[in-house]
Design a protein around this motif. Structure first.
Motif, mmCIF file in Angstrom:
data_model
loop_
_atom_site.group_PDB
_atom_site.id
_atom_site.type_symbol
_atom_site.label_atom_id
_atom_site.label_comp_id
_atom_site.label_asym_id
_atom_site.label_seq_id
_atom_site.Cartn_x
_atom_site.Cartn_y
_atom_site.Cartn_z
ATOM 1 N N ILE A 1 0.846 -1.204 0.000
ATOM 2 C CA ILE A 1 0.000 0.000 0.000
ATOM 3 C C ILE A 1 0.878 1.251 0.000
ATOM 4 N N ARG A 2 2.016 1.182 0.705
ATOM 5 C CA ARG A 2 2.946 2.319 0.716
ATOM 6 C C ARG A 2 3.426 2.637 -0.703
ATOM 7 N N CYS A 3 3.752 1.620 -1.484
ATOM 8 C CA CYS A 3 4.202 1.843 -2.865
ATOM 9 C C CYS A 3 3.117 2.553 -3.671
ATOM 10 N N GLU A 4 1.896 2.131 -3.476
ATOM 11 C CA GLU A 4 0.757 2.764 -4.154
ATOM 12 C C GLU A 4 0.580 4.212 -3.677
ATOM 13 N N ALA A 5 0.712 4.428 -2.369
ATOM 14 C CA ALA A 5 0.565 5.778 -1.799
ATOM 15 C C ALA A 5 1.653 6.713 -2.312
ATOM 16 N N LEU A 6 2.885 6.217 -2.420
ATOM 17 C CA LEU A 6 3.981 7.036 -2.948
ATOM 18 C C LEU A 6 3.731 7.415 -4.406
ATOM 19 N N LYS A 7 3.186 6.484 -5.154
ATOM 20 C CA LYS A 7 2.883 6.754 -6.570
ATOM 21 C C LYS A 7 1.816 7.844 -6.676
ATOM 22 N N VAL A 8 0.763 7.717 -5.888
ATOM 23 C CA VAL A 8 -0.326 8.710 -5.897
ATOM 24 C C VAL A 8 0.203 10.076 -5.457
ATOM 25 N N LEU A 9 0.973 10.099 -4.372
ATOM 26 C CA LEU A 9 1.526 11.356 -3.876
ATOM 27 C C LEU A 9 2.497 11.957 -4.888
ATOM 28 N N GLY A 10 3.269 11.110 -5.539
ATOM 29 C CA GLY A 10 4.202 11.579 -6.567
ATOM 30 C C GLY A 10 3.482 12.286 -7.709
ATOM 31 N N GLU A 11 2.354 11.739 -8.117
ATOM 32 C CA GLU A 11 1.562 12.372 -9.185
ATOM 33 C C GLU A 11 1.035 13.729 -8.721
ATOM 34 N N LYS A 12 0.596 13.794 -7.482
ATOM 35 C CA LYS A 12 0.083 15.057 -6.934
ATOM 36 C C LYS A 12 1.187 16.104 -6.837
ATOM 37 N N LEU A 13 2.352 15.689 -6.349
ATOM 38 C CA LEU A 13 3.471 16.626 -6.198
ATOM 39 C C LEU A 13 3.987 17.102 -7.557
ATOM 40 N N ALA A 14 3.991 16.202 -8.536
ATOM 41 C CA ALA A 14 4.454 16.570 -9.879
ATOM 42 C C ALA A 14 3.516 17.593 -10.520
ATOM 43 N N ARG A 15 2.225 17.500 -10.215
ATOM 44 C CA ARG A 15 1.249 18.461 -10.760
ATOM 45 C C ARG A 15 1.263 19.793 -10.016
ATOM 46 N N ASN A 16 1.807 19.802 -8.812
ATOM 47 C CA ASN A 16 1.845 21.016 -8.010
ATOM 48 C C ASN A 16 2.980 21.906 -8.504
ATOM 49 N N ARG A 17 2.648 23.066 -9.036
ATOM 50 C CA ARG A 17 3.649 23.951 -9.644
ATOM 51 C C ARG A 17 4.711 24.423 -8.662
ATOM 52 N N ILE A 18 4.293 24.756 -7.458
ATOM 53 C CA ILE A 18 5.248 25.270 -6.469
ATOM 54 C C ILE A 18 6.275 24.205 -6.101
ATOM 55 N N VAL A 19 5.821 22.981 -5.897
ATOM 56 C CA VAL A 19 6.731 21.895 -5.523
ATOM 57 C C VAL A 19 7.589 21.471 -6.714
ATOM 58 N N SER A 20 6.968 21.268 -7.863
ATOM 59 C CA SER A 20 7.708 20.745 -9.016
ATOM 60 C C SER A 20 8.722 21.731 -9.584
#
Length: 159
Positions: A130-149
């Motif tokens: 589940i952690r691997c899945e959560a990291l993937k989901v969070l990674g997609e969110k962070l990549a879409r976030n302009r300030i973070v990316s």
């Protein structure tokens, strides 16, 4: 975004408050010693114009410029760190409850896998999946976030 990059961001996030505190302390020290007005003559009397005076004046101007640049750099860093803290928190908060429990427990609270598995009612192996899945989901969110990316600080920490 790779899972290893997301993990690096989460480890970085855990230390943002300390980074802000240290930068703020440095800023305080620089501002305490920075006086853009320079010395003020109170007596109205003319003072010497020897070569040593101009050399000292130049040294003071250079030190003042350096201090001003450091102050500006620290203010900019603190501002960016606060934005990053807010945006990363926002993205973590938007995860599902199960993903949030695993991500926060493991990376932010330092819990052991056994504790996390017990907390969510799954085996350690299943919690890791589940952690691997959560990291993937969070990674997609962070990549879409302009300030973070687009953050220079994040890019420095991923190297």
């Amino acid at each position: 975004m790779k899972n290893s990059e997301v993990e690096a961001i989460l480890k970085f996030y855990k230390w943002i408050d300390l980074d802000i505190k240290v930068a703020s302390e440095w800023l305080e020290q620089y501002e305490a010693g920075y006086n853009p007005l320079g010395a003020v003559e109170y007596d109205g009397m003319p003072h010497g114009n020897k070569l040593g005076d101009s050399t000292a004046l130049l040294a003071m101007k250079l030190a003042e410029t350096d201090t001003k640049e450091r102050i500006d750099t620290l203010k900019s860093r603190i501002k960016e760190l606060k934005k990053l803290r807010t945006q990363i928190f926002k993205e973590i908060s938007s995860l599902s409850a199960l993903h949030k429990v695993i991500i926060c427990g493991l990376y932010l609270q330092g819990k052991k896998w056994e504790q996390i598995g017990e907390e969510i009612g799954y085996s350690v192996r299943h919690a890791k999946n589940i952690r691997c899945e959560a990291l993937k989901v969070l990674g997609e969110k962070l990549a879409r976030n302009r300030i973070v990316s687009r953050s220079k600080i994040i890019k420095e920490n991923l190297q």
